[in-house]
Motif scaffolding. Structure first.
Motif, PDB file in Angstrom:
ATOM      1  N   GLY A 183       0.817  -1.199   0.000  1.00 26.33           N
ATOM      2  CA  GLY A 183       0.000   0.000   0.000  1.00 26.33           C
ATOM      3  C   GLY A 183       0.856   1.256   0.000  1.00 26.33           C
ATOM      4  O   GLY A 183       2.085   1.192   0.035  1.00 26.33           O
ATOM      5  N   ARG A 184       0.173   2.417  -0.049  1.00 25.95           N
ATOM      6  CA  ARG A 184       0.866   3.686  -0.149  1.00 25.95           C
ATOM      7  C   ARG A 184       0.688   4.518   1.122  1.00 25.95           C
ATOM      8  O   ARG A 184      -0.436   4.676   1.594  1.00 25.95           O
ATOM      9  CB  ARG A 184       0.329   4.491  -1.338  1.00 25.95           C
ATOM     10  CG  ARG A 184       0.576   3.835  -2.675  1.00 25.95           C
ATOM     11  CD  ARG A 184      -0.162   4.567  -3.784  1.00 25.95           C
ATOM     12  NE  ARG A 184       0.100   3.938  -5.064  1.00 25.95           N
ATOM     13  CZ  ARG A 184       1.095   4.284  -5.872  1.00 25.95           C
ATOM     14  NH1 ARG A 184       1.900   5.279  -5.542  1.00 25.95           N
ATOM     15  NH2 ARG A 184       1.279   3.654  -7.008  1.00 25.95           N
ATOM     16  N   PRO A 185       1.758   5.067   1.639  1.00 26.62           N
ATOM     17  CA  PRO A 185       1.607   5.966   2.790  1.00 26.62           C
ATOM     18  C   PRO A 185       0.898   7.247   2.346  1.00 26.62           C
ATOM     19  O   PRO A 185       1.198   7.808   1.299  1.00 26.62           O
ATOM     20  CB  PRO A 185       3.061   6.245   3.210  1.00 26.62           C
ATOM     21  CG  PRO A 185       3.868   6.008   1.970  1.00 26.62           C
ATOM     22  CD  PRO A 185       3.178   4.916   1.225  1.00 26.62           C
ATOM     23  N   GLN A 186      -0.040   7.710   3.174  1.00 23.32           N
ATOM     24  CA  GLN A 186      -0.783   8.928   2.870  1.00 23.32           C
ATOM     25  C   GLN A 186      -0.264  10.132   3.638  1.00 23.32           C
ATOM     26  O   GLN A 186      -0.575  11.271   3.302  1.00 23.32           O
ATOM     27  CB  GLN A 186      -2.266   8.710   3.203  1.00 23.32           C
ATOM     28  CG  GLN A 186      -2.909   7.547   2.471  1.00 23.32           C
ATOM     29  CD  GLN A 186      -2.846   7.717   0.960  1.00 23.32           C
ATOM     30  OE1 GLN A 186      -3.140   8.798   0.431  1.00 23.32           O
ATOM     31  NE2 GLN A 186      -2.460   6.663   0.247  1.00 23.32           N
ATOM     32  N   HIS A 187       0.530   9.872   4.666  1.00 26.46           N
ATOM     33  CA  HIS A 187       1.070  10.921   5.530  1.00 26.46           C
ATOM     34  C   HIS A 187       2.472  10.495   5.960  1.00 26.46           C
ATOM     35  O   HIS A 187       2.748   9.291   6.082  1.00 26.46           O
ATOM     36  CB  HIS A 187       0.173  11.096   6.771  1.00 26.46           C
ATOM     37  CG  HIS A 187       0.521  12.290   7.607  1.00 26.46           C
ATOM     38  ND1 HIS A 187       1.519  12.262   8.570  1.00 26.46           N
ATOM     39  CD2 HIS A 187      -0.002  13.548   7.631  1.00 26.46           C
ATOM     40  CE1 HIS A 187       1.598  13.460   9.139  1.00 26.46           C
ATOM     41  NE2 HIS A 187       0.682  14.245   8.602  1.00 26.46           N
ATOM     42  N   ASP A 190       2.920   7.750   8.430  1.00 26.80           N
ATOM     43  CA  ASP A 190       2.618   6.375   8.009  1.00 26.80           C
ATOM     44  C   ASP A 190       3.888   5.595   7.707  1.00 26.80           C
ATOM     45  O   ASP A 190       3.874   4.349   7.683  1.00 26.80           O
ATOM     46  CB  ASP A 190       1.738   6.375   6.756  1.00 26.80           C
ATOM     47  CG  ASP A 190       0.363   6.973   7.000  1.00 26.80           C
ATOM     48  OD1 ASP A 190      -0.028   7.084   8.181  1.00 26.80           O
ATOM     49  OD2 ASP A 190      -0.305   7.341   6.010  1.00 26.80           O
ATOM     50  N   HIS A 194       6.193   1.278   7.390  1.00 26.75           N
ATOM     51  CA  HIS A 194       6.742   0.805   6.123  1.00 26.75           C
ATOM     52  C   HIS A 194       8.235   0.540   6.263  1.00 26.75           C
ATOM     53  O   HIS A 194       8.945   1.303   6.930  1.00 26.75           O
ATOM     54  CB  HIS A 194       6.541   1.854   5.019  1.00 26.75           C
ATOM     55  CG  HIS A 194       5.136   1.955   4.512  1.00 26.75           C
ATOM     56  ND1 HIS A 194       4.709   1.359   3.347  1.00 26.75           N
ATOM     57  CD2 HIS A 194       4.047   2.585   5.041  1.00 26.75           C
ATOM     58  CE1 HIS A 194       3.439   1.628   3.154  1.00 26.75           C
ATOM     59  NE2 HIS A 194       3.000   2.373   4.173  1.00 26.75           N
ATOM     60  N   VAL A 265       5.521   8.923  -3.857  1.00 27.75           N
ATOM     61  CA  VAL A 265       4.465   9.195  -2.886  1.00 27.75           C
ATOM     62  C   VAL A 265       4.863  10.417  -2.062  1.00 27.75           C
ATOM     63  O   VAL A 265       6.033  10.822  -2.036  1.00 27.75           O
ATOM     64  CB  VAL A 265       4.228   7.989  -1.950  1.00 27.75           C
ATOM     65  CG1 VAL A 265       3.654   6.806  -2.724  1.00 27.75           C
ATOM     66  CG2 VAL A 265       5.509   7.595  -1.230  1.00 27.75           C
ATOM     67  N   LEU A 266       3.878  11.016  -1.412  1.00 25.57           N
ATOM     68  CA  LEU A 266       4.089  12.146  -0.504  1.00 25.57           C
ATOM     69  C   LEU A 266       4.797  13.320  -1.196  1.00 25.57           C
ATOM     70  O   LEU A 266       5.556  14.065  -0.569  1.00 25.57           O
ATOM     71  CB  LEU A 266       4.899  11.712   0.728  1.00 25.57           C
ATOM     72  CG  LEU A 266       4.309  10.554   1.558  1.00 25.57           C
ATOM     73  CD1 LEU A 266       5.290  10.147   2.664  1.00 25.57           C
ATOM     74  CD2 LEU A 266       2.971  10.978   2.154  1.00 25.57           C
ATOM     75  N   ASP A 268       3.650  16.125  -2.095  1.00 23.93           N
ATOM     76  CA  ASP A 268       3.270  17.438  -1.554  1.00 23.93           C
ATOM     77  C   ASP A 268       3.955  17.741  -0.226  1.00 23.93           C
ATOM     78  O   ASP A 268       3.845  18.842   0.301  1.00 23.93           O
ATOM     79  CB  ASP A 268       1.754  17.532  -1.397  1.00 23.93           C
ATOM     80  CG  ASP A 268       1.170  16.417  -0.556  1.00 23.93           C
ATOM     81  OD1 ASP A 268       1.816  15.351  -0.446  1.00 23.93           O
ATOM     82  OD2 ASP A 268       0.061  16.593  -0.011  1.00 23.93           O
ATOM     83  N   TRP A 269       4.687  16.751   0.326  1.00 23.12           N
ATOM     84  CA  TRP A 269       5.424  16.955   1.567  1.00 23.12           C
ATOM     85  C   TRP A 269       6.937  17.074   1.312  1.00 23.12           C
ATOM     86  O   TRP A 269       7.726  17.077   2.247  1.00 23.12           O
ATOM     87  CB  TRP A 269       5.192  15.782   2.525  1.00 23.12           C
ATOM     88  CG  TRP A 269       3.883  15.841   3.257  1.00 23.12           C
ATOM     89  CD1 TRP A 269       2.703  15.290   2.888  1.00 23.12           C
ATOM     90  CD2 TRP A 269       3.642  16.494   4.512  1.00 23.12           C
ATOM     91  NE1 TRP A 269       1.726  15.541   3.825  1.00 23.12           N
ATOM     92  CE2 TRP A 269       2.291  16.281   4.839  1.00 23.12           C
ATOM     93  CE3 TRP A 269       4.441  17.229   5.390  1.00 23.12           C
ATOM     94  CZ2 TRP A 269       1.708  16.778   6.009  1.00 23.12           C
ATOM     95  CZ3 TRP A 269       3.868  17.726   6.550  1.00 23.12           C
ATOM     96  CH2 TRP A 269       2.519  17.507   6.852  1.00 23.12           C
TER      97      TRP A 269
END
Length: 303
Positions: A183-187, A190, A194, A265-266, A268-269
């Motif tokens: 799965g993908r970390p959303q924050h 998270d 992982h 992923v992430l 935007d962070w």
């Protein structure tokens, strides 16, 4: 009547200066292309000639005596001036000639130095580029280097610093197979759930704590996983194999994102950080060979 000192052999003087600047017989011998025993003999001969000890030697370290400090202080400007005089004449048929010593991190060698080698060899065949892998150097001039590539642009006031490309932007990436299974970390928080590939960095090779920034928020995450290394190629290989997520930089990850072997992923962070800077001593004109390397590196950074 004071004792008359016989004129020192130039090889003895340059040998002493190399050892004194590098604080190492082994490193100085390698730089001069000599056997350590030959270098030691030359320095000893100079000490006998002057009638005083110049270096304290132990099995672990080399240190200057007070007399050695005074001699190095006096010799420094003379030898530097001689180098500049020789460098100004270091043009064969209008082309730069001579040796240029460059200290750079592995990542900079891969992304900046390697791409220019063929052009440098074609256009400046008289230049010999001596590249050493140095992740962090506090005083590269004292260590005998003409140029250094470093992360960030903060240097002493008597140095010149030239940006080689844009700042780095973080990229958290993983293989499609990894995301299919985990799965993908959303924050950013998270990521504690992982497996992540750890990066050793900094002068003390400490484990890098993953930094994230969004608007006014800043989060630092301590990650863990099956691999810790200071080798960026191994980190990338681990991410491509799907063993964990990798905190890389965008321009390294881009080719793999384009062909689908990695996914991001992430985004935007993702914060930015200072990129590579080329550093060299200011105040004097660069030798023709050194200037040629500087210009080549600038051209690579612009492409």
């Amino acid at each position: 009547m004071s004792k008359r000192v016989l004129p020192a052999d130039f090889a003895e003087i340059t040998s002493f200066a190399a050892v004194a600047r590098m604080r190492s017989f082994r490193h100085a011998a390698r730089d001069l292309g000599l056997a350590p025993s030959t270098l030691s003999h030359r320095v000893k001969a100079l000490e006998v000639r002057l009638g005083t000890r110049l270096l304290h030697r132990t099995t672990r370290a080399v240190a200057l005596t007070e007399a050695g400090e005074r001699l190095l202080t006096e010799l420094g400007p003379l030898l530097d001036g001689l180098d500049r005089a020789l460098a100004s004449a270091g043009l064969a048929g209008g082309e730069p000639v001579g040796k240029v010593r460059l200290a750079a991190p592995r990542l900079a060698i891969r992304t900046l130095v390697a791409p220019m080698l063929m052009k440098l060899a074609d256009t400046c065949p008289g230049v010999m580029l001596d590249v050493r892998t140095v992740e962090h150097t506090a005083n590269f001039v004292a260590e005998g280097f003409d140029l250094a590539i470093q992360r960030g642009g903060e240097i002493s006031h008597d140095m010149v610093s030239v940006a080689l490309g844009a700042p780095f932007v973080a990229a958290i990436v993983g293989a499609p197979s990894y995301f299919a299974n985990r799965g993908r970390p959303q924050h950013p928080r998270d990521l504690t759930q992982h497996p992540c590939i750890g990066c050793l960095s900094g002068p003390g090779s400490s484990l890098y704590r993953w930094l994230f920034r969004k608007d006014e928020q800043e989060i630092v995450v301590d990650v863990s996983g099956p691999l810790i290394t200071d080798d960026p190629d191994l980190m990338l290989a681990g991410a491509l194999d799907g063993i964990g997520l990798w905190h890389g930089i965008d321009h390294l990850a881009l080719p793999y994102l384009r062909d689908g072997r990695l996914e991001r992923v992430l985004a935007d962070w993702s914060p930015s950080s200072p990129g590579f800077f080329l550093c060299y001593a200011g105040g004097e004109a660069l030798a023709p060979a050194t200037r040629a390397v500087v210009d080549m590196l600038k051209n690579v950074a612009r492409t």
